[in-house]
Motif scaffolding. Structure first.
Motif, short mmCIF file in Angstrom:
data_model
loop_
_atom_site.label_atom_id
_atom_site.label_comp_id
_atom_site.label_asym_id
_atom_site.label_seq_id
_atom_site.Cartn_x
_atom_site.Cartn_y
_atom_site.Cartn_z
N ILE A 157 0.84 -1.19 0.00
CA ILE A 157 0.00 0.00 0.00
C ILE A 157 0.88 1.25 0.00
O ILE A 157 0.64 2.20 -0.76
CB ILE A 157 -0.96 0.00 1.20
N ASP A 158 1.91 1.26 0.84
CA ASP A 158 2.87 2.39 0.84
C ASP A 158 3.44 2.61 -0.56
O ASP A 158 3.49 3.75 -1.06
CB ASP A 158 4.05 2.08 1.78
N PHE A 159 3.88 1.53 -1.18
CA PHE A 159 4.54 1.60 -2.48
C PHE A 159 3.59 2.14 -3.54
O PHE A 159 3.95 3.03 -4.33
CB PHE A 159 5.03 0.21 -2.87
N LEU A 160 2.35 1.63 -3.57
CA LEU A 160 1.40 2.05 -4.60
C LEU A 160 0.88 3.46 -4.33
O LEU A 160 0.68 4.23 -5.28
CB LEU A 160 0.26 1.05 -4.69
N ALA A 161 0.67 3.81 -3.07
CA ALA A 161 0.26 5.18 -2.76
C ALA A 161 1.34 6.16 -3.22
O ALA A 161 1.03 7.22 -3.79
CB ALA A 161 -0.01 5.33 -1.27
N ASP A 162 2.59 5.81 -3.01
CA ASP A 162 3.68 6.66 -3.46
C ASP A 162 3.74 6.72 -4.99
O ASP A 162 4.04 7.76 -5.57
CB ASP A 162 5.00 6.14 -2.89
N ARG A 163 3.43 5.60 -5.63
CA ARG A 163 3.48 5.56 -7.10
C ARG A 163 2.48 6.53 -7.70
O ARG A 163 2.75 7.17 -8.73
CB ARG A 163 3.20 4.14 -7.58
N PHE A 164 1.31 6.65 -7.11
CA PHE A 164 0.28 7.54 -7.66
C PHE A 164 0.36 8.96 -7.09
O PHE A 164 -0.41 9.83 -7.51
CB PHE A 164 -1.11 6.97 -7.38
N ALA A 165 1.26 9.18 -6.13
CA ALA A 165 1.40 10.51 -5.53
C ALA A 165 1.83 11.51 -6.59
O ALA A 165 2.74 11.25 -7.38
CB ALA A 165 2.40 10.48 -4.39
N GLY A 166 1.15 12.65 -6.62
CA GLY A 166 1.47 13.69 -7.58
C GLY A 166 0.93 13.46 -8.97
O GLY A 166 1.14 14.29 -9.86
N HIS A 167 0.22 12.34 -9.18
CA HIS A 167 -0.32 12.07 -10.52
C HIS A 167 -1.42 13.08 -10.84
O HIS A 167 -2.37 13.24 -10.06
CB HIS A 167 -0.86 10.65 -10.59
N PRO A 168 -1.33 13.77 -11.97
CA PRO A 168 -2.30 14.84 -12.25
C PRO A 168 -3.73 14.36 -12.42
O PRO A 168 -4.67 15.15 -12.24
CB PRO A 168 -1.77 15.45 -13.56
N ASP A 169 -3.92 13.08 -12.75
CA ASP A 169 -5.27 12.57 -12.97
C ASP A 169 -5.92 11.97 -11.72
O ASP A 169 -7.07 11.54 -11.78
CB ASP A 169 -5.27 11.51 -14.08
N VAL A 170 -5.18 11.95 -10.62
CA VAL A 170 -5.71 11.39 -9.37
C VAL A 170 -5.92 12.53 -8.38
O VAL A 170 -4.97 13.23 -8.04
CB VAL A 170 -4.75 10.33 -8.78
N PRO A 171 -7.14 12.74 -7.92
CA PRO A 171 -7.39 13.85 -6.99
C PRO A 171 -6.68 13.61 -5.66
O PRO A 171 -6.29 12.48 -5.35
CB PRO A 171 -8.91 13.82 -6.81
#
Length: 229
Positions: A157-171
């Motif tokens: 969960i840590d790894f995937l949350a970090d992967r999507f962090a800052g992604h412009p399409d994810v609020p």
């Protein structure tokens, strides 16, 4: 601090669980569909074996795969094999990975994975652990996300949350299991954010594309659509 030796031991344990479970199948059941669209269980097993060899390449300084086309062709070639051949390949490729992991090395060095992605060599064992655990679930043979080791689930969960962090399409999104919390998506910048609450297994399933998120509770907006992994 990443403990690559701990992760190598965890890969070994996860592989033994996988081999024991797969060993209870038969030739016919290996041909049945997996939970991954378009892939039989044989495809999943072939991928796991070839991924082990690919990560040996990474650890030894070679390209992970010759090409994307070669990767896909190898999986298609190996998918139709019978159970005994699949088991032997899984076991032998896993042993090659463990041997490469046990060799003296600079674990702080940067290595290159697929598509130009780079990471610390010390994280390669965890990446292999992810492959073994999640694809064991993908086989659909009785091993579920709820059966994953708790420390693995939290780290993924840590790894995937970090992967999507800052992604412009994810609020801006806060994830919580009621005890722990993670943040992902765009920066909140003081504005509203979505809060997604659920069990660790359901959070991981949603982040990893293994579950729809239907079991999650969402406040502050709809459940965010995540980009493919």
């Amino acid at each position: 601090m990443i403990d690559h030796a701990h992760d190598l031991a965890s890969v070994r344990d996860a592989t033994e669980r996988l081999l024991t479970a797969v060993g209870k199948l038969d030739n016919a059941s290996v041909t049945h569909p997996s939970r991954l669209p378009g892939w039989s269980r044989g495809h999943v097993l072939a991928h796991l074996a070839r991924n082990a060899d690919a990560l040996v390449n990474v650890l030894e300084g070679r390209p992970m795969y010759v090409s994307g086309e070669a990767r896909d062709a190898d999986i298609e070639r190996d998918a139709p094999r019978g159970l005994d051949a699949q088991l032997a390949d899984l076991r032998e490729s896993a042993a090659r990975f463990q041997e490469a992991g046990d060799a003296p090395a600079d674990w702080a060095r940067t290595v290159e994975l697929r598509n130009g992605v780079t990471d610390s060599a010390s994280r390669v064992p965890f990446r292999r652990w992810v492959e073994v655990e999640l694809h064991h679930v993908d086989l659909g043979i009785g091993y579920e996300l709820e059966d994953l080791p708790a420390d693995f689930t939290e780290r993924e969960i840590d790894f995937l949350a970090d992967r999507f962090a800052g992604h412009p399409d994810v609020p801006p999104t806060r994830l919580t299991d009621g005890t722990r919390a993670w943040r992902t998506g765009r920066e909140a910048e003081g504005g509203p954010q979505v809060t997604v609450t659920g069990s660790p297994a359901d959070l991981l399933g949603w982040l990893a594309g293994r579950r729809t998120g239907a079991a999650l509770t969402v406040d502050g907006g709809p459940l965010p659509a995540l980009p493919p992994l």
